[in-house]
Design a protein around this motif. Sequence first.
Motif, PDB file in Angstrom:
ATOM      1  N   ASP A 128      -0.493  11.303 -16.915  1.00 14.48           N
ATOM      2  CA  ASP A 128      -0.679   9.895 -16.527  1.00 14.48           C
ATOM      3  C   ASP A 128      -1.329   9.812 -15.142  1.00 14.48           C
ATOM      4  OD1 ASP A 128       0.728   9.005 -18.812  1.00 14.48           O
ATOM      5  OD2 ASP A 128       2.657   9.117 -17.760  1.00 14.48           O
ATOM      6  N   LEU A 129      -0.840  10.650 -14.234  1.00 15.60           N
ATOM      7  CA  LEU A 129      -1.342  10.600 -12.857  1.00 15.60           C
ATOM      8  C   LEU A 129      -2.789  11.078 -12.787  1.00 15.60           C
ATOM      9  CD1 LEU A 129       1.866  11.926 -11.061  1.00 15.60           C
ATOM     10  CD2 LEU A 129       1.023   9.567 -11.063  1.00 15.60           C
ATOM     11  N   LEU A 130      -3.118  12.118 -13.563  1.00 15.24           N
ATOM     12  CA  LEU A 130      -4.488  12.635 -13.563  1.00 15.24           C
ATOM     13  C   LEU A 130      -5.445  11.582 -14.121  1.00 15.24           C
ATOM     14  CD1 LEU A 130      -6.402  15.024 -13.041  1.00 15.24           C
ATOM     15  CD2 LEU A 130      -5.865  15.883 -15.329  1.00 15.24           C
ATOM     16  N   ARG A 131      -5.018  10.913 -15.202  1.00 23.78           N
ATOM     17  CA  ARG A 131      -5.865   9.884 -15.809  1.00 23.78           C
ATOM     18  C   ARG A 131      -6.174   8.783 -14.796  1.00 23.78           C
ATOM     19  NH1 ARG A 131      -2.587   8.339 -19.424  1.00 23.78           N
ATOM     20  NH2 ARG A 131      -3.150   9.778 -21.075  1.00 23.78           N
ATOM     21  N   THR A 132      -5.146   8.367 -14.069  1.00 22.51           N
ATOM     22  CA  THR A 132      -5.332   7.291 -13.099  1.00 22.51           C
ATOM     23  C   THR A 132      -6.173   7.750 -11.907  1.00 22.51           C
ATOM     24  OG1 THR A 132      -3.144   6.537 -13.726  1.00 22.51           O
ATOM     25  CG2 THR A 132      -4.092   5.550 -11.751  1.00 22.51           C
ATOM     26  N   SER A 133      -6.011   9.013 -11.532  1.00 25.14           N
ATOM     27  CA  SER A 133      -6.685   9.502 -10.319  1.00 25.14           C
ATOM     28  C   SER A 133      -8.202   9.491 -10.442  1.00 25.14           C
ATOM     29  CB  SER A 133      -6.194  10.909  -9.970  1.00 25.14           C
ATOM     30  OG  SER A 133      -6.807  11.854 -10.825  1.00 25.14           O
ATOM     31  N   ILE A 134      -8.734   9.567 -11.668  1.00 25.83           N
ATOM     32  CA  ILE A 134     -10.192   9.547 -11.788  1.00 25.83           C
ATOM     33  C   ILE A 134     -10.726   8.141 -12.080  1.00 25.83           C
ATOM     34  CG2 ILE A 134     -10.506  11.985 -12.399  1.00 25.83           C
ATOM     35  CD1 ILE A 134     -10.949  10.943 -15.338  1.00 25.83           C
ATOM     36  N   GLY A 135      -9.816   7.155 -12.091  1.00 21.47           N
ATOM     37  CA  GLY A 135     -10.273   5.778 -12.250  1.00 21.47           C
ATOM     38  C   GLY A 135     -10.896   5.297 -10.948  1.00 21.47           C
TER      39      GLY A 135
ATOM     40  N   ALA B  99     -14.550  18.545 -16.242  1.00 21.48           N
ATOM     41  CA  ALA B  99     -13.402  19.321 -16.718  1.00 21.48           C
ATOM     42  C   ALA B  99     -12.214  18.397 -16.982  1.00 21.48           C
ATOM     43  CB  ALA B  99     -13.025  20.397 -15.699  1.00 21.48           C
ATOM     44  N   ILE B 100     -12.051  17.387 -16.125  1.00 24.04           N
ATOM     45  CA  ILE B 100     -10.947  16.436 -16.324  1.00 24.04           C
ATOM     46  C   ILE B 100     -11.181  15.640 -17.615  1.00 24.04           C
ATOM     47  CG2 ILE B 100      -9.764  14.396 -15.404  1.00 24.04           C
ATOM     48  CD1 ILE B 100     -10.278  15.538 -12.572  1.00 24.04           C
ATOM     49  N   LEU B 101     -12.412  15.194 -17.827  1.00 29.02           N
ATOM     50  CA  LEU B 101     -12.706  14.500 -19.085  1.00 29.02           C
ATOM     51  C   LEU B 101     -12.427  15.426 -20.271  1.00 29.02           C
ATOM     52  CD1 LEU B 101     -16.051  12.567 -18.389  1.00 29.02           C
ATOM     53  CD2 LEU B 101     -13.677  11.815 -18.046  1.00 29.02           C
ATOM     54  N   HIS B 102     -12.815  16.680 -20.115  1.00 35.15           N
ATOM     55  CA  HIS B 102     -12.675  17.656 -21.191  1.00 35.15           C
ATOM     56  C   HIS B 102     -11.205  17.928 -21.529  1.00 35.15           C
ATOM     57  CE1 HIS B 102     -15.113  20.313 -23.626  1.00 35.15           C
ATOM     58  NE2 HIS B 102     -14.214  21.261 -23.485  1.00 35.15           N
ATOM     59  N   ILE B 103     -10.361  18.011 -20.506  1.00 36.38           N
ATOM     60  CA  ILE B 103      -8.946  18.316 -20.745  1.00 36.38           C
ATOM     61  C   ILE B 103      -8.277  17.157 -21.507  1.00 36.38           C
ATOM     62  CG2 ILE B 103      -7.695  17.434 -18.702  1.00 36.38           C
ATOM     63  CD1 ILE B 103      -6.537  20.282 -18.380  1.00 36.38           C
ATOM     64  N   PHE B 104      -8.774  15.926 -21.269  1.00 37.43           N
ATOM     65  CA  PHE B 104      -8.247  14.781 -22.028  1.00 37.43           C
ATOM     66  C   PHE B 104      -8.809  14.753 -23.441  1.00 37.43           C
ATOM     67  CE2 PHE B 104      -6.964  13.095 -17.898  1.00 37.43           C
ATOM     68  CZ  PHE B 104      -5.691  12.688 -18.220  1.00 37.43           C
ATOM     69  N   LEU B 105     -10.101  15.030 -23.552  1.00 35.19           N
ATOM     70  CA  LEU B 105     -10.769  15.026 -24.850  1.00 35.19           C
ATOM     71  C   LEU B 105     -10.116  16.041 -25.788  1.00 35.19           C
ATOM     72  CD1 LEU B 105     -13.386  13.699 -26.041  1.00 35.19           C
ATOM     73  CD2 LEU B 105     -14.533  15.857 -25.503  1.00 35.19           C
ATOM     74  N   GLU B 106      -9.820  17.228 -25.260  1.00 35.12           N
ATOM     75  CA  GLU B 106      -9.260  18.297 -26.093  1.00 35.12           C
ATOM     76  C   GLU B 106      -7.740  18.219 -26.163  1.00 35.12           C
ATOM     77  OE1 GLU B 106     -10.869  20.616 -27.787  1.00 35.12           O
ATOM     78  OE2 GLU B 106     -12.923  20.382 -27.057  1.00 35.12           O
ATOM     79  N   ASP B 107      -7.156  17.378 -25.322  1.00 28.90           N
ATOM     80  CA  ASP B 107      -5.711  17.195 -25.283  1.00 28.90           C
ATOM     81  C   ASP B 107      -4.946  18.505 -25.123  1.00 28.90           C
ATOM     82  OD1 ASP B 107      -3.459  15.689 -25.164  1.00 28.90           O
ATOM     83  OD2 ASP B 107      -3.199  15.485 -27.322  1.00 28.90           O
ATOM     84  N   VAL B 108      -5.316  19.259 -24.099  1.00 27.63           N
ATOM     85  CA  VAL B 108      -4.600  20.487 -23.771  1.00 27.63           C
ATOM     86  C   VAL B 108      -4.143  20.418 -22.312  1.00 27.63           C
ATOM     87  CG1 VAL B 108      -5.765  21.980 -25.444  1.00 27.63           C
ATOM     88  CG2 VAL B 108      -6.788  21.641 -23.165  1.00 27.63           C
ATOM     89  N   GLY B 109      -3.292  21.347 -21.920  1.00 23.80           N
ATOM     90  CA  GLY B 109      -2.795  21.354 -20.547  1.00 23.80           C
ATOM     91  C   GLY B 109      -3.575  22.309 -19.658  1.00 23.80           C
ATOM     92  N   THR B 110      -4.346  23.205 -20.268  1.00 25.35           N
ATOM     93  CA  THR B 110      -5.047  24.235 -19.506  1.00 25.35           C
ATOM     94  C   THR B 110      -6.410  24.538 -20.125  1.00 25.35           C
ATOM     95  OG1 THR B 110      -2.871  25.259 -19.169  1.00 25.35           O
ATOM     96  CG2 THR B 110      -4.782  26.547 -18.501  1.00 25.35           C
ATOM     97  N   LEU B 111      -7.415  24.689 -19.276  1.00 28.75           N
ATOM     98  CA  LEU B 111      -8.749  25.126 -19.722  1.00 28.75           C
ATOM     99  C   LEU B 111      -8.958  26.558 -19.240  1.00 28.75           C
ATOM    100  CD1 LEU B 111     -10.850  22.000 -18.578  1.00 28.75           C
ATOM    101  CD2 LEU B 111     -10.027  22.484 -20.904  1.00 28.75           C
TER     102      LEU B 111
END
Lengths: 212, 212
Positions: A128-135, B99-111
């Motif tokens: 949640d925090l990461l999602r908000t941080s790039i807004g 990378a942040i967009l990618h981690i959400f897109l792939e729904d994982v905790g680590t790249l």
Amino acid sequence: MSPIELNKRQDAILQIVKENGPITGEQIAERLHLTRATLRPDLAILTMAGFLDARPRVGYFYAGKKNTVSLTESMMNLKVKDFQSMPVIVSENMTVYDAILHIFLEDVGTLFVADKDNHLQGVLSRKDLLRTSIGSQDLNKIPVNIIMTRMPNISYCSKKDSLILAANKLIEHEIDSLPVVEETEEGLEIVGRLTKTNITKAFISLAETHDL
Amino acid sequence: MSPIELNKRQDAILQIVKENGPITGEQIAERLHLTRATLRPDLAILTMAGFLDARPRVGYFYAGKKNTVSLTESMMNLKVKDFQSMPVIVSENMTVYDAILHIFLEDVGTLFVADKDNHLQGVLSRKDLLRTSIGSQDLNKIPVNIIMTRMPNISYCSKKDSLILAANKLIEHEIDSLPVVEETEEGLEIVGRLTKTNITKAFISLAETHDL
């Protein structure tokens, strides 16, 4: 926590109980110069595996190795309260920026949001925090209650739940952490935090038990 | 994945092997209209619990219930390859923002970060990305290789490692995910991802096995 240390600790507990049982968890902890909380997982595993028996208000005594019961039956006896961690709680008015500092300071993956009476209001994950941080918003101006997950969308568990039930909730809801709560008339009081780390530690403890 | 479904699947596998064994994992998967990968954890648990035996290049056959071996001995047979997930790999030049967009897109905790030959160069956790996101730098201008964890600070495991060894590494190094690699002369080739979620699922599967 390496396997060898844990086995040594379980051995030490068994020895103490054999020689002094019935003996309370507090007393065992005192002899080992550890806290009761530190010993909880070991005592749970030893009881599950049938080496120890526990009687309320009396304490632990040595049971030898009981007749084998099925693994599942045994595993159902592993309870949330024996493996849970301390919750990290913040107030609804904290800013997202401060919450991010706080999650690093406390080194946890999830913060719980509570009102002044410690009742659960929301959950804030690292995600949640990461999602908000790039807004595009100023993180110093958004309070956490804007972005937190709220009831009825929060999964939680109680101290008495089996660890397996809690593990199932973590997987089904695709989350890393559950608040451990006590249900009261005023709301859900936060008493702990149950994470995939706790389950991973329980998995390791299970595997280590045979070496006794 | 609810407990009931998994037990049904394990039941179905047992039935197929009883009637058709020796039979390969591929063939069992085909009959159930599932992929071999989906069945891996079930086959591992059934083999661990002694219901099935497996012979290389022959397949699975029904073993009945073997004499009980200790739980740890059995658990040592649970291997990383049977529980691992697909790795999500990015290149060293990707920006932190992407990378942040990618981690959400792939729904994982680590790249995992790799060179063009799929050799492991670094690891990027949600925590690394969150830390960077609140810094003052422009996330579109920093490549991930500035912030990733590099060798020799990366913990990893191999497909053949026991799940317990991998679980111990996750706990000892306080991380959520291990790259699963094959060591070659040219470097560490990334073949999977082993997380606390995988361990939590294995914990649940263990508990469900008795219902057979």
